[in-house]
Design a protein around this motif. Structure first.
Motif, PDB file in Angstrom:
ATOM      1  N   VAL A  82       8.785  65.877  34.783  1.00 17.06           N
ATOM      2  CA  VAL A  82       8.158  65.402  35.966  1.00 17.06           C
ATOM      3  C   VAL A  82       9.057  64.281  36.409  1.00 17.06           C
ATOM      4  N   ASN A  83       9.558  64.549  37.676  1.00 14.73           N
ATOM      5  CA  ASN A  83      10.163  63.451  38.257  1.00 14.73           C
ATOM      6  C   ASN A  83       9.155  62.289  39.114  1.00 14.73           C
ATOM      7  N   LYS A  84       9.694  61.347  39.637  1.00 14.70           N
ATOM      8  CA  LYS A  84       8.941  60.531  40.331  1.00 14.70           C
ATOM      9  C   LYS A  84       8.382  61.210  41.552  1.00 14.70           C
ATOM     10  N   SER A  85       8.932  62.352  42.111  1.00 11.38           N
ATOM     11  CA  SER A  85       8.326  62.867  43.311  1.00 11.38           C
ATOM     12  C   SER A  85       7.547  63.861  42.821  1.00 11.38           C
ATOM     13  N   GLY A  86       6.984  64.288  41.507  1.00 12.38           N
ATOM     14  CA  GLY A  86       6.139  64.922  41.014  1.00 12.38           C
ATOM     15  C   GLY A  86       6.520  66.460  40.899  1.00 12.38           C
ATOM     16  N   GLU A  87       7.928  66.566  40.846  1.00 12.67           N
ATOM     17  CA  GLU A  87       8.400  67.916  40.649  1.00 12.67           C
ATOM     18  C   GLU A  87       8.993  68.096  39.272  1.00 12.67           C
ATOM     19  N   LEU A  88       8.804  69.246  39.061  1.00 12.60           N
ATOM     20  CA  LEU A  88       9.556  69.668  37.491  1.00 12.60           C
ATOM     21  C   LEU A  88      10.885  69.859  37.810  1.00 12.60           C
ATOM     22  N   VAL A  89      11.641  69.174  36.841  1.00 12.38           N
ATOM     23  CA  VAL A  89      13.321  69.327  37.024  1.00 12.38           C
ATOM     24  C   VAL A  89      13.777  69.388  35.405  1.00 12.38           C
ATOM     25  N   ALA A  90      14.873  69.837  35.332  1.00  5.74           N
ATOM     26  CA  ALA A  90      15.555  69.874  33.960  1.00  5.74           C
ATOM     27  C   ALA A  90      15.564  68.301  33.354  1.00  5.74           C
ATOM     28  N   SER A 125      11.199  77.498  28.784  1.00 13.85           N
ATOM     29  CA  SER A 125      11.209  75.994  29.061  1.00 13.85           C
ATOM     30  C   SER A 125       9.826  75.626  28.842  1.00 13.85           C
ATOM     31  N   TYR A 126       9.993  74.341  28.223  1.00  8.12           N
ATOM     32  CA  TYR A 126       8.767  73.782  27.970  1.00  8.12           C
ATOM     33  C   TYR A 126       8.778  72.119  28.718  1.00  8.12           C
ATOM     34  N   LEU A 127       7.503  71.927  28.760  1.00  8.39           N
ATOM     35  CA  LEU A 127       7.401  70.449  29.528  1.00  8.39           C
ATOM     36  C   LEU A 127       7.264  69.238  28.678  1.00  8.39           C
ATOM     37  N   TYR A 128       8.474  68.521  28.620  1.00  9.39           N
ATOM     38  CA  TYR A 128       8.435  67.423  27.623  1.00  9.39           C
ATOM     39  C   TYR A 128       7.558  66.185  28.285  1.00  9.39           C
ATOM     40  N   GLU A 129       7.027  65.712  27.376  1.00 10.94           N
ATOM     41  CA  GLU A 129       5.927  64.289  27.831  1.00 10.94           C
ATOM     42  C   GLU A 129       6.225  63.260  26.490  1.00 10.94           C
ATOM     43  N   PRO A 130       6.689  62.250  27.024  1.00 11.62           N
ATOM     44  CA  PRO A 130       6.877  61.080  26.291  1.00 11.62           C
ATOM     45  C   PRO A 130       5.782  60.865  25.256  1.00 11.62           C
ATOM     46  N   THR A 217      18.205  72.694  36.965  1.00  8.80           N
ATOM     47  CA  THR A 217      16.787  72.189  37.678  1.00  8.80           C
ATOM     48  C   THR A 217      16.864  73.361  38.915  1.00  8.80           C
ATOM     49  N   ALA A 218      17.965  73.830  39.340  1.00  9.57           N
ATOM     50  CA  ALA A 218      17.996  74.812  40.494  1.00  9.57           C
ATOM     51  C   ALA A 218      17.459  76.248  39.737  1.00  9.57           C
ATOM     52  N   VAL A 219      18.017  76.378  38.488  1.00 14.01           N
ATOM     53  CA  VAL A 219      17.404  77.764  37.835  1.00 14.01           C
ATOM     54  C   VAL A 219      15.813  77.529  37.475  1.00 14.01           C
ATOM     55  N   GLN A 220      15.534  76.672  37.110  1.00 10.31           N
ATOM     56  CA  GLN A 220      14.164  76.363  36.507  1.00 10.31           C
ATOM     57  C   GLN A 220      13.202  76.659  37.897  1.00 10.31           C
TER      58      GLN A 220
END
Length: 444
Positions: A82-90, A125-130, A217-220
């Motif tokens: 999740v980027n700073k804008s709250g969007e899912l990106v690669a 595709s999975y959500l990476y979370e530190p 990112t565009a693909v996802q």
């Protein structure tokens, strides 16, 4: 590897994709028996390795052939963040395969090792979370994917730019800035590692074919947000989904399958009626329909005899005998199928034997009928436990369901725990039960 313990048929790409689809919205901890990964945050690719070994039961390897070699399907796991804008990106580029400088110079783009690797990918595709274990990463999307045709001109140009540098004896000068979509990323234990190139004595950094993070990112976004809505006119905006569907189908009620196929330009094939349904709903392409996805609706074509009795029983995917023995009804795939809501698109036989579009309805198994379904499941489960998976549950033994073969032929078998392999089977809804349920729903 022996496929005794697999939940899918490694020789059937549809079976693999269907099994993989069960990962959506879940974590590896939920779908595997693995407890922990040793030093997960010190191992790049820990999630992908666990996915291969513990979910798909694929032995770890670095062979050049596909992961699912029997069908030429490559498994790739790719992280999102999740980027700073709250969007899912690669989170990073998607590495496809190592580049062999010594042989790539003799390849053409169309027949290249890269194209063989990238033409048929099962992309997870999975959500990476530190701070989280890879076992707790939520899987966001699972799709069968390959280079989109519209992107091939640019990807070909990127490939040629990189390969031409190798052909010119300058593999050491390859840079990520040379290309737009595809890149040759460095791939070695550390920055000091070097490898040979064919037309120069200067050694170059080992590199791998990869799709840039910006491209992924565009693909996802297209994959995750790739649902399409049923288009609505101004006077349809307040209609509920079934009302909207009925309105769409109304002008075509009474038309035969053949006439509908001709009207919409749909060629004859096994999924002809499914494609006619999408045409009637004015949904283009193959993307999932948003309204259906949100409600968990599965479209199903049902052909009814003149009497109202379905021409065929309704089948579900073939089950695994080991899985059947080990899982209770409540945890079973069969229970999951019965909990889904179905859109029945009904075609009724006329006096000439033609099937004409007659109606549409939503159906979901009533709670009171689950006891019958459970009894069918447990009876088949008991057969497997005593090594008699060859014995099915007949439709005369259960009001709702039965079990019978669902295979290409008698040689299309699966192993059972305590006996010889048995032809593939699945659960079916009885024709008489379906008839009564369809009549009940249409009355209501």
């Amino acid at each position: 590897m022996d496929d005794v313990w697999l939940g899918y048929d490694p020789r059937d790409v549809d079976s693999i994709v269907e099994y993989a689809g069960q990962l959506r919205g879940k974590t590896l901890r939920e779908v595997t028996n693995i407890g922990e990964i040793a030093d997960p945050h010190r191992r790049r690719g820990a999630f992908g390795s666990a996915l291969e070994e513990h979910y798909f039961k694929i032995d770890p390897n670095s062979r050049p052939t596909a992961d699912f070699d029997g069908v030429g399907l490559e498994l790739k796991a790719t992280p999102l963040k999740v980027n700073k804008s709250g969007e899912l990106v690669a989170k990073e580029r998607l590495v496809l395969s190592m580049i062999n400088f010594m042989t790539v110079v003799d390849e053409s783009f169309e027949t290249s090792h890269l194209m063989k690797k990238a033409s048929n990918i099962l992309l997870v595709s999975y959500l990476y979370e530190p701070g989280k274990s890879p076992l707790n990463y939520v899987i966001e999307a699972v799709v069968r994917w390959g280079f989109p045709e519209d992107d091939l001109p640019q990807i070909r140009r990127d490939w040629e730019c990189i390969v031409n540098k190798v052909r010119d004896g300058h593999a050491e000068d390859i840079s990520g800035g040379d290309t737009l979509y595809l890149e040759a990323c460095t791939k070695a234990k550390d920055s000091t590692v070097r490898t040979r190139q064919p037309f120069s004595d200067v050694q170059a950094k080992p590199r791998a074919w990869a799709l840039k993070a910006s491209y992924m990112t565009a693909v996802q976004r297209k994959i995750i947000d790739g649902l399409v809505r049923i288009p609505r006119a101004e006077d349809e905006k307040d209609l509920d989904v079934l009302a909207l569907i009925r309105k769409r189908f109304a002008p075509f009620v009474g038309m035969t399958e053949t006439a509908l196929a001709t009207h919409f330009g749909v060629s004859g094939s096994k999924d002809r009626c499914a494609r006619i349904t999408r045409k009637i709903l004015k949904v283009e392409g193959d993307s999932d329909i948003e309204e259906f996805a949100k409600a968990g609706i599965v479209p199903k074509t049902i052909r009814l005899r003149k009497s109202g009795r379905p021409k065929e029983a309704m089948s579900f995917p073939a089950f695994d005998y080991f899985d059947l023995m080990e899982r209770s009804f409540d945890e079973s795939d069969f229970n999951g199928y019965l909990c889904q809501k179905y859109l029945f698109v009904l075609y009724r036989e006329d006096d000439l034997g033609e099937y004409r579009l007659s109606d549409v309805c939503f159906w979901q198994m009533p709670e009171d009928d689950f006891d019958d379904a459970r009894a069918c499941y447990e009876q088949m489960r008991d057969n497997v436990r005593i090594g008699r998976a060859d014995i099915s549950v007949r439709s005369s033994e259960n009001r709702c369901c039965h079990v019978r073969p669902h295979a290409r032929n008698s040689e299309d078998t699966r192993p059972q725990p305590f006996g010889p392999p048995v032809v593939k089977k699945c659960f079916w809804l009885n024709q008489g039960y379906l008839q009564s349920e369809i009549e009940r729903v249409l009355r209501s």
